[in-house]
Scaffold this motif. Structure first.
Motif, PDB file in Angstrom:
ATOM      1  N   TYR A 176       0.820  -1.209   0.000  1.00  0.00           N
ATOM      2  CA  TYR A 176       0.000   0.000   0.000  1.00  0.00           C
ATOM      3  C   TYR A 176       0.855   1.261   0.000  1.00  0.00           C
ATOM      4  N   LEU A 177       1.849   1.335   0.878  1.00  0.00           N
ATOM      5  CA  LEU A 177       2.623   2.566   1.031  1.00  0.00           C
ATOM      6  C   LEU A 177       3.659   2.766  -0.071  1.00  0.00           C
ATOM      7  N   SER A 178       4.087   1.697  -0.714  1.00  0.00           N
ATOM      8  CA  SER A 178       5.073   1.837  -1.790  1.00  0.00           C
ATOM      9  C   SER A 178       4.431   2.192  -3.128  1.00  0.00           C
ATOM     10  N   ASP A 179       3.108   2.286  -3.169  1.00  0.00           N
ATOM     11  CA  ASP A 179       2.381   2.653  -4.387  1.00  0.00           C
ATOM     12  C   ASP A 179       1.861   4.076  -4.218  1.00  0.00           C
ATOM     13  N   ARG A 198       3.259   4.344  -9.836  1.00  0.00           N
ATOM     14  CA  ARG A 198       3.538   3.703  -8.548  1.00  0.00           C
ATOM     15  C   ARG A 198       4.617   4.450  -7.775  1.00  0.00           C
ATOM     16  N   GLN A 199       5.593   5.037  -8.485  1.00  0.00           N
ATOM     17  CA  GLN A 199       6.753   5.601  -7.806  1.00  0.00           C
ATOM     18  C   GLN A 199       6.868   7.115  -7.879  1.00  0.00           C
ATOM     19  N   SER A 200       6.131   7.789  -8.747  1.00  0.00           N
ATOM     20  CA  SER A 200       6.297   9.241  -8.850  1.00  0.00           C
ATOM     21  C   SER A 200       5.042   9.879  -9.413  1.00  0.00           C
ATOM     22  N   GLY A 201       4.919  11.197  -9.171  1.00  0.00           N
ATOM     23  CA  GLY A 201       3.777  11.923  -9.706  1.00  0.00           C
ATOM     24  C   GLY A 201       3.789  13.380  -9.305  1.00  0.00           C
ATOM     25  N   LEU A 217      11.234   1.901  -2.430  1.00  0.00           N
ATOM     26  CA  LEU A 217      11.226   0.872  -1.394  1.00  0.00           C
ATOM     27  C   LEU A 217      12.545   0.113  -1.416  1.00  0.00           C
ATOM     28  N   HIS A 218      13.110  -0.131  -0.216  1.00  0.00           N
ATOM     29  CA  HIS A 218      14.364  -0.864  -0.084  1.00  0.00           C
ATOM     30  C   HIS A 218      14.217  -1.924   0.998  1.00  0.00           C
ATOM     31  N   LEU A 226      11.277   2.843   3.365  1.00  0.00           N
ATOM     32  CA  LEU A 226      10.582   3.548   2.293  1.00  0.00           C
ATOM     33  C   LEU A 226      11.029   4.999   2.275  1.00  0.00           C
ATOM     34  N   GLU A 227      11.619   5.436   1.164  1.00  0.00           N
ATOM     35  CA  GLU A 227      12.005   6.836   1.000  1.00  0.00           C
ATOM     36  C   GLU A 227      10.847   7.616   0.381  1.00  0.00           C
TER      37      GLU A 227
END
Length: 322
Positions: A176-179, A198-201, A217-218, A226-227
């Protein structure tokens, strides 16, 4: 805030490499802790020694965190060899991780501590903030003295944190949080304004200012990092925070503990007014409450939210009272 989790941070005017090398040696605990004294080396990464919070010895174990972003370790402690019930992650953030392109040297030390509710004593709970804060100051003094300093250095930033317990499987939390497409559900200070992947916007903040947000996510030990990055292109302003998503079972060394701990680490410029991005730690805390509510609902658990921000064992009669 999650009452079983404690965080201590400091800016230290030494190199990240020097701090990492010093912290990897358990014998150095003799110098900077209140009363962790290593007495017998058991293996390359483990010692038996005294402890500040107990009238019995502890086994101390150190583990290096494999991570390309910054240095990190974990300390593990327990009354029996290789049976550790306390875990203490330590992250060492270089200044250019916090502010890309900065000329600041040194390192930002962040020490996270978990105290299993089933093993808590009143003294541990009442003393951990005082002891760890003072020990952090001792560590800073020793490492800065080794560089020739005679007074405490002040960093351009300080670290503040927000922590909450979420009674939902960590897999649900990570997904949920990585999307970033889910951000509009739980982040109330920004709204989508363009294409979101999923990663930027692209988003707009509460002042209708353009902000580009990204997440990465790492994997980190037995948990996740999560950065989250906010960048205001019209002002060349950048704000980064990181979140640790840690299985509760790992944090407290209890396989019966369900859910996860969400620990958000934030960086704030010292003595500088903020105009963009999040302006206070409560902005993160409010989001965390929303995240907890959303994730627990997704897991079909609608009772835990009413119990507050902290983890409580399923068998409260086992919690120590003395």
């Amino acid at each position: 805030m999650e009452k079983n989790t404690f965080a201590t941070s400091a800016y230290i005017a030494t190199s990240p490499e020097s701090a990492f090398e010093y912290l990897c040696s358990l014998k150095n605990l003799d110098d900077w802790t209140l009363f962790s004294r290593m007495q017998e080396q058991v293996d390359e990464d483990t010692w038996l020694g005294t402890a500040s919070g107990y009238h019995k010895n502890l086994y101390y174990h150190v583990k290096k965190l494999e991570n390309p972003l910054f240095y990190g370790i974990e300390w593990h402690c327990g009354f029996e060899y290789q049976k550790y019930f306390q875990v203490y992650p330590v992250l060492l953030f270089p200044p250019d991780y916090i502010e890309p392109g900065t000329d600041e040297e040194g390192v930002y030390f962040h020490w996270l501590s978990f105290v299993d509710p089933k093993r808590q004593t009143q003294m541990i709970m009442q003393g951990i903030h005082t002891v760890h804060t003072s020990e952090c100051r001792s560590l800073k003094g020793i490492l800065e003295r080794q560089t020739g300093r005679t007074t405490a250095a002040k960093g351009r930033y300080f670290i503040d944190t927000d922590t909450i317990y979420i009674d939902a499987p960590i897999e649900i939390g990570v997904e949920y949080l990585s999307d970033l497409r889910n951000l509009d559900e739980w982040a109330h200070l920004v709204r989508p304004s363009g294409e979101i992947t999923r990663q930027s916007g692209e988003f707009r903040d509460e002042y209708d200012q353009k902000v580009n947000i990204s997440v990465k996510l790492h994997g980190l030990s037995k948990y996740y990092l999560l950065e989250e990055e906010y960048f205001y292109p019209d002002y060349e302003y950048y704000q980064r925070s990181v979140a640790l998503l840690i299985p509760t079972s790992y944090a407290f060394g209890d396989p019966d503990a369900s859910g996860l701990i969400l620990h958000r680490i934030t960086f704030w410029k010292a003595d500088a007014p903020l105009g963009h991005g999040k302006l206070q730690i409560e902005d993160f805390g409010a989001e965390s409450m929303n995240i907890k509510r959303m994730l627990e609902a997704k897991a079909g658990n609608l009772q835990s939210f009413d119990k507050g921000m902290s983890y409580v064992p399923k068998t409260p009669e086992l919690v120590a009272t003395h």
